[in-house]
Design an enzyme around this catalytic site. Structure first.
Site, PDB file in Angstrom:
ATOM      1  N   LYS A 127      16.193 -17.682  -1.787  1.00 34.69           N
ATOM      2  CA  LYS A 127      15.529 -16.413  -2.145  1.00 34.69           C
ATOM      3  C   LYS A 127      14.878 -16.615  -3.504  1.00 34.69           C
ATOM      4  O   LYS A 127      15.119 -15.900  -4.472  1.00 34.69           O
ATOM      5  CB  LYS A 127      16.561 -15.270  -2.165  1.00 34.69           C
ATOM      6  CG  LYS A 127      15.951 -13.875  -2.249  1.00 34.69           C
ATOM      7  CD  LYS A 127      15.134 -13.488  -1.035  1.00 34.69           C
ATOM      8  CE  LYS A 127      14.659 -12.041  -1.177  1.00 34.69           C
ATOM      9  NZ  LYS A 127      13.656 -11.690  -0.134  1.00 34.69           N
TER      10      LYS A 127
ATOM     11  N   ASP B 127      26.744 -18.360   5.357  1.00 36.06           N
ATOM     12  CA  ASP B 127      27.759 -17.579   6.061  1.00 36.06           C
ATOM     13  C   ASP B 127      27.096 -16.639   7.068  1.00 36.06           C
ATOM     14  O   ASP B 127      27.500 -16.546   8.234  1.00 36.06           O
ATOM     15  CB  ASP B 127      28.567 -16.790   5.026  1.00 36.06           C
ATOM     16  CG  ASP B 127      29.838 -16.189   5.588  1.00 36.06           C
ATOM     17  OD1 ASP B 127      30.103 -16.355   6.796  1.00 36.06           O
ATOM     18  OD2 ASP B 127      30.576 -15.549   4.827  1.00 36.06           O
TER      19      ASP B 127
ATOM     20  N   ASP C 290      26.335 -17.359  11.551  1.00 32.48           N
ATOM     21  CA  ASP C 290      26.826 -16.431  12.574  1.00 32.48           C
ATOM     22  C   ASP C 290      25.677 -15.916  13.436  1.00 32.48           C
ATOM     23  O   ASP C 290      25.826 -15.731  14.647  1.00 32.48           O
ATOM     24  CB  ASP C 290      27.561 -15.261  11.927  1.00 32.48           C
ATOM     25  CG  ASP C 290      29.030 -15.572  11.653  1.00 32.48           C
ATOM     26  OD1 ASP C 290      29.418 -16.739  11.821  1.00 32.48           O
ATOM     27  OD2 ASP C 290      29.773 -14.653  11.268  1.00 32.48           O
TER      28      ASP C 290
ATOM     29  N   ASP D  32      15.389 -13.936   4.204  1.00 31.25           N
ATOM     30  CA  ASP D  32      15.097 -12.820   5.097  1.00 31.25           C
ATOM     31  C   ASP D  32      14.140 -13.248   6.207  1.00 31.25           C
ATOM     32  O   ASP D  32      14.307 -12.855   7.379  1.00 31.25           O
ATOM     33  CB  ASP D  32      14.542 -11.620   4.324  1.00 31.25           C
ATOM     34  CG  ASP D  32      13.493 -12.005   3.282  1.00 31.25           C
ATOM     35  OD1 ASP D  32      13.368 -13.197   2.943  1.00 31.25           O
ATOM     36  OD2 ASP D  32      12.793 -11.092   2.790  1.00 31.25           O
TER      37      ASP D  32
ATOM     38  N   TYR E 198      30.691 -16.462  -3.891  1.00 35.70           N
ATOM     39  CA  TYR E 198      32.084 -16.372  -3.460  1.00 35.70           C
ATOM     40  C   TYR E 198      33.041 -16.925  -4.504  1.00 35.70           C
ATOM     41  O   TYR E 198      34.212 -16.544  -4.554  1.00 35.70           O
ATOM     42  CB  TYR E 198      32.294 -17.141  -2.151  1.00 35.70           C
ATOM     43  CG  TYR E 198      31.629 -16.532  -0.941  1.00 35.70           C
ATOM     44  CD1 TYR E 198      30.991 -15.299  -1.014  1.00 35.70           C
ATOM     45  CD2 TYR E 198      31.630 -17.187   0.279  1.00 35.70           C
ATOM     46  CE1 TYR E 198      30.372 -14.744   0.084  1.00 35.70           C
ATOM     47  CE2 TYR E 198      31.015 -16.637   1.397  1.00 35.70           C
ATOM     48  CZ  TYR E 198      30.381 -15.418   1.296  1.00 35.70           C
ATOM     49  OH  TYR E 198      29.774 -14.871   2.400  1.00 35.70           O
TER      50      TYR E 198
END
Length: 359
Positions: free
Chosen positions: A192, A248, A252, A224, A143
């Site tokens: 990852k 992020d 959620d 994942d 970001y």
């Protein structure tokens, strides 16, 4: 007489002003019950600030935040500003305020109320015992990395750069270890590392500092797989720590375990006690002004503020107890109601919770 704590109030856009109003009523009730004292100063931020001041983060709002002890934020954004240039988007204000206030971690609890299991899309037996916290790094990663476009062999290309340094990783991971020490002493570090160089640095750093916390059980989980396990075995997680973009997304997903994103609080913290507190949900412009938004996430964000910034554990417990009592009595806003015809509004829910706060 308790010290007066200065609270910067940023209601923001959409349903933000409605839910923040109920949270302030809760804070004023805790003044009466526990003797704490708060001074509120309001500032514009997000879309409304773009409309009125030409920027998502006005200097006077930032000044209010910097001289406060904590910030209470409603929500920002909406379709109205989606096509604005980057510097005139509400989300740019969010990134800016985090940087300006030195807020490098986002704390998102996700615990399932027994009386709300039917509101979740998962089976009750899968949800049983779910009580976790996602600790998300806020100021690094993709970001904030360099972004540009260029001409390539197959036309225009877009590039987003993901950058992390050791200091950024170490400070967020140490904070997560410390939080895990106060809970069930389990930490899942999500990366990852099988693909990304930033994740390999992340994992190396975690492994280097883990011996400083021998009382905490560490687990490395690929992102994942973590997304899958949150749906398969959510109760096995205690504290999850991860980088900005992964956090992020995963926070959620964790939010929806509870049945509604309207139930979840969050804190953005830096090195000291100062924090910015906000509900996880967005501005929900489709229901703004209708008086039907769920204020519980914002009210629980106040409880989180009391715990993490002020150490007002008695008042925090009173708020959390009041919320549970009201929900156990069967009161629901539309987002968590099985029978929508019996749903109550924002103000009614806030008043019920205020009425249930006691020592």
């Amino acid at each position: 007489m308790a010290d007066v704590k200065k609270i910067a109030v940023i209601a923001g856009d959409g349903i933000g002003p409605e839910v923040v109003a109920e949270a302030i009523k809760v804070m004023k009730k805790t003044e009466d019950v526990f003797g704490y004292r708060f001074e509120f100063e309001h500032g514009l931020f997000g879309g409304i600030a773009i409309d009125e001041k030409g920027t998502p983060l006005p200097e006077d709002t930032l000044a209010i935040c910097k001289k406060s002890d904590a910030v209470l934020l409603g929500a920002v954004g909406g379709p109205k500003w989606d096509n604005n240039p980057k510097e005139l988007r509400p989300e740019t204000g969010l990134l800016g305020i985090r940087k300006a206030l030195g807020l490098f971690s986002n704390i998102r609890p996700a615990n399932v109320f027994d009386c709300l299991k039917e509101a979740s899309t998962l089976k009750p037996e899968v949800l049983e015992g779910t009580d976790l916290i996602v600790v998300r790094e806020l100021t690094g990663g993709i970001y904030f990395g360099e972004k540009f476009r260029r001409e390539g062999a197959n036309g225009e290309e877009a590039v987003d750069t993901c950058v992390y340094n050791v200091t950024e990783v170490e400070r967020i991971v140490r904070q997560a270890f410390e939080i895990a020490r106060t809970r069930r002493k389990k930490l899942a570090s999500v990366d990852k590392a099988n693909v990304l160089e930033t994740s390999r640095l992340w994992r190396e750093t975690v492994n280097r500092i883990a011996p400083d916390y021998p009382d905490v059980e560490l687990e490395h989980v690929l992102v994942d797989n973590c997304a899958m396990q949150l749906l398969r075995r959510p109760s096995s997680f205690d504290v999850i720590v991860t980088e900005n973009m992964f956090g992020d997304i995963l926070s959620d997903e964790a939010a929806m375990l509870t049945g509604s994103i309207g139930m979840l609080s969050s804190a953005s913290l830096g090195e000291g006690a100062f924090g910015l507190y906000e509900p996880v949900h967005g501005s929900a412009p489709d229901i703004a002004g209708q008086g039907i938004a769920n204020p519980i996430a914002t009210i629980l964000s106040v409880a989180l503020m009391y715990r993490l910034t002020f150490g007002y554990h008695d008042a925090a417990e009173a708020i959390e107890r009041a919320v549970k009592e009201v929900l156990d009595a069967g009161h629901r806003t539309g987002d968590i109601a099985v029978d929508k015809s019996k749903a109550i509004g924002t103000t009614a829910m806030g008043e019920l919770i205020v009425g249930a706060i006691r020592k």
